[in-house]
Write an enzyme that holds these catalytic residues in place. Structure first.
Site, PDB file in Angstrom:
ATOM      1  N   THR A  25       0.688  -1.158   0.094  1.00 28.45           N
ATOM      2  CA  THR A  25       0.008  -0.134   0.097  1.00 28.45           C
ATOM      3  C   THR A  25       0.954   1.207  -0.018  1.00 28.45           C
ATOM      4  OG1 THR A  25      -1.669  -1.101   1.243  1.00 28.45           O
ATOM      5  CG2 THR A  25      -1.838   1.455   1.281  1.00 28.45           C
ATOM      6  N   ASN A  38      -5.771  -9.484  -7.773  1.00 27.72           N
ATOM      7  CA  ASN A  38      -5.952 -10.343  -6.629  1.00 27.72           C
ATOM      8  C   ASN A  38      -7.079 -11.304  -6.425  1.00 27.72           C
ATOM      9  OD1 ASN A  38      -6.546  -7.644  -6.276  1.00 27.72           O
ATOM     10  ND2 ASN A  38      -7.487  -8.149  -4.377  1.00 27.72           N
ATOM     11  N   GLN A  58       0.754  -9.162  -6.604  1.00 31.05           N
ATOM     12  CA  GLN A  58       0.113 -10.594  -6.825  1.00 31.05           C
ATOM     13  C   GLN A  58       0.966 -11.216  -7.992  1.00 31.05           C
ATOM     14  OE1 GLN A  58      -1.608 -12.071  -5.210  1.00 31.05           O
ATOM     15  NE2 GLN A  58      -2.625 -10.956  -3.821  1.00 31.05           N
ATOM     16  N   GLY A  76       5.974  -7.718   0.961  1.00 29.73           N
ATOM     17  CA  GLY A  76       6.487  -8.990   1.455  1.00 29.73           C
ATOM     18  C   GLY A  76       5.313  -9.947   1.733  1.00 29.73           C
ATOM     19  N   CYS A  78     -18.089  -8.226   2.415  1.00 24.42           N
ATOM     20  CA  CYS A  78     -18.967  -8.433   3.467  1.00 24.42           C
ATOM     21  C   CYS A  78     -18.489  -7.752   4.936  1.00 24.42           C
ATOM     22  CB  CYS A  78     -18.886  -9.814   3.898  1.00 24.42           C
ATOM     23  SG  CYS A  78     -17.383 -10.586   4.414  1.00 24.42           S
TER      24      CYS A  78
HETATM   25  C1  LIG Z   1      -2.206  -7.200  -0.916  1.00 26.92           C
HETATM   26  C2  LIG Z   1      -2.173  -6.324  -2.090  1.00 26.92           C
HETATM   27  C3  LIG Z   1      -1.783  -4.933  -1.771  1.00 26.92           C
HETATM   28  C4  LIG Z   1      -1.395  -4.246  -0.624  1.00 26.92           C
HETATM   29  O1  LIG Z   1      -0.339  -4.843  -0.137  1.00 26.92           O
HETATM   30  P1  LIG Z   1       0.170  -4.799   1.534  1.00 26.92           P
HETATM   31  O2  LIG Z   1       1.183  -4.945   1.757  1.00 26.92           O
HETATM   32  O3  LIG Z   1      -1.211  -5.504   2.398  1.00 26.92           O
HETATM   33  O4  LIG Z   1      -0.226  -3.077   1.842  1.00 26.92           O
HETATM   34  C5  LIG Z   1      -1.699  -4.153  -2.893  1.00 26.92           C
HETATM   35  N1  LIG Z   1      -2.201  -4.693  -4.280  1.00 26.92           N
HETATM   36  C6  LIG Z   1      -2.355  -5.885  -4.556  1.00 26.92           C
HETATM   37  C7  LIG Z   1      -2.903  -6.235  -5.808  1.00 26.92           C
HETATM   38  C8  LIG Z   1      -2.521  -6.807  -3.343  1.00 26.92           C
HETATM   39  O5  LIG Z   1      -2.907  -8.069  -3.513  1.00 26.92           O
END
Ligand SMILES: *Cc1c(COP(=O)(O)O)cnc(C)c1O
Length: 380
Positions: A69, A146, A174, A195, A320
């Site tokens: 993020t 995702n 992803q 990570g 949800c």
């Molecule tokens: C999980 C995810 C994020 C966010 O990553 P975090 O490390 O949880 O902040 C961003 N983009 C995609 C496509 C994700 O699957």
């Protein structure tokens, strides 16, 4: 058994092993001149090389962040801070909230925002990008989705964006460890990774910033991370991310052969044996570990609760948690009909998933679907 690896992954034993010394004897500050600092500094730089090596880029182009993020926020807000109200952002309608909501926030701040739609398979058009983008345009498209696992042709689109002067960012959270990522000869300018989606712990990520692309510092303070992201480095987690990236590179072949075959078997058996089952997402351009299936006329949450009774963890597309039971924005953008969108169920496996675990899901799912259909007001 855990089939929710797109939500988060188990920390690999080798990764845990690699980070432990930095909670014990190796506690120096990487900025310190003395040997406590020097030793730790070399470990951080080694981790930077491991991440760079996975991407085929140079170590100076990797910034460590606190999560995927933050990487996305840094790319989008950094670009906005340079171009202000001239900023034009193009993104897709199926982005992760970390891009989607950041872009929407920047629209409130004066940027122009275009959310480009996808087709019924969740795929984005490549023709759309045949237009003139100026240097004040940022295109941010996820490498892989995702929820559905659909892979966008990001390199092809990046070439087009680049050739007309725009800047290209991809959320590759992803894609890491699942598709080969070679940016050595690429038009991608900025790339985010995280990570905890790749068997490192939660709370660490990285942003690739191609040499020549300048974005302002995101956290001001000390000189850490080339002055781009101040704050004393989270050394154990950075070391963990480095090790996880090294392992991701080593396992990419396994992911695309053994893991893919497991996913394919799970998917084809569920589609054949469960009534009203339908696959969501482009079957060909897709991550090897993900399958997203809708089961007509039943609720995704109900499926998850019954699966949980067998100790099986999966995920549903509905938001949800907000209490609204709205289908996910990804299913909506794909135009999935209501009775299917509500039951979209995602199984995402990993290199730790066994054949026996897949057998169990194949065995318990058909009676779960049968039972819920028998209770559904939407089934004749
Ligand atoms: C999980 C995810 C994020 C966010 O990553 P975090 O490390 O949880 O902040 C961003 N983009 C995609 C496509 C994700 O699957």
């Amino acid at each position: 058994m855990y089939l929710d690896n797109n939500a988060t992954t188990m920390v690999a034993p080798e990764v845990l092993e690699a980070m432990l010394p930095f909670f014990k004897d190796s506690y120096g500050n990487p900025s310190s001149i003395h040997r406590f600092g020097g030793m730790v500094r070399r470990s951080v730089e080694r981790a930077r090389e491991q991440v760079a090596d996975l991407l085929g880029v140079s170590a100076e182009e990797i910034l460590f962040t606190s999560c995927g993020t933050e990487s996305n926020n840094t790319a989008l807000k950094g670009f906005f801070h340079k171009h202000r109200s001239n900023t034009k952002i193009y993104t897709s309608a199926v982005e992760h909230p970390a891009v989607r909501n950041t872009a929407r926030y920047l629209k409130e701040q004066g940027a122009t925002l275009h959310e480009v739609g996808v087709d019924k398979q969740g795929m984005i058009s490549t023709q759309f990008w045949d237009q003139n983008f100026g240097s004040d345009t940022l295109v941010s498209l996820m490498w892989a989705n995702n929820e559905t696992g659909v892979i966008f042709p990001v390199e092809q689109i990046a070439q087009k964006v680049k050739s007309s002067g725009g800047v290209f960012h991809t959320d590759a959270v992803q894609a890491v460890g699942k598709v080969p990522l070679d940016l050595s000869d690429s038009a991608i300018d900025l790339l985010s990774l995280s990570g905890h989606k790749v068997h490192a712990p939660k709370g660490v990520g990285a942003l690739f910033v191609r040499k020549g692309i300048s974005i302002p510092p995101f956290l001001h303070g000390g000189h850490q991370e080339y002055g781009m992201r101040a704050g004393t480095e989270n050394v154990p987690y950075i070391v963990a991310l480095g090790k996880a990236c090294e392992l991701a590179k080593a396992h990419i072949e396994d992911e695309n052969t053994r893991v893919r075959a497991l996913r394919d078997r799970l998917e084809s058996e569920l589609l054949a044996k469960c009534k009203g089952a339908k696959l969501n997402g482009d079957k060909d351009s897709r991550l090897p570990n993900t399958t997203n299936i809708s089961f007509e006329a039943i609720e995704g949450e109900a499926i998850l609760l019954l699966l949980d009774e067998y100790g099986i963890a999966a995920s549903s597309g509905s938001a949800c948690t907000t209490g609204s039971l709205e289908p996910s924005h990804v299913m909506m953008a794909m135009g999935i009909p209501y009775t299917f969108a509500h039951s979209s169920t995602r199984f995402s496996i990993s290199r730790y998933t066994t054949s026996e675990e897949v057998d169990t899901v194949i065995k318990v799912m058909p009676p779960i679907v049968e039972k819920l259909r028998s209770l559904s007001p939407f089934v004749e």
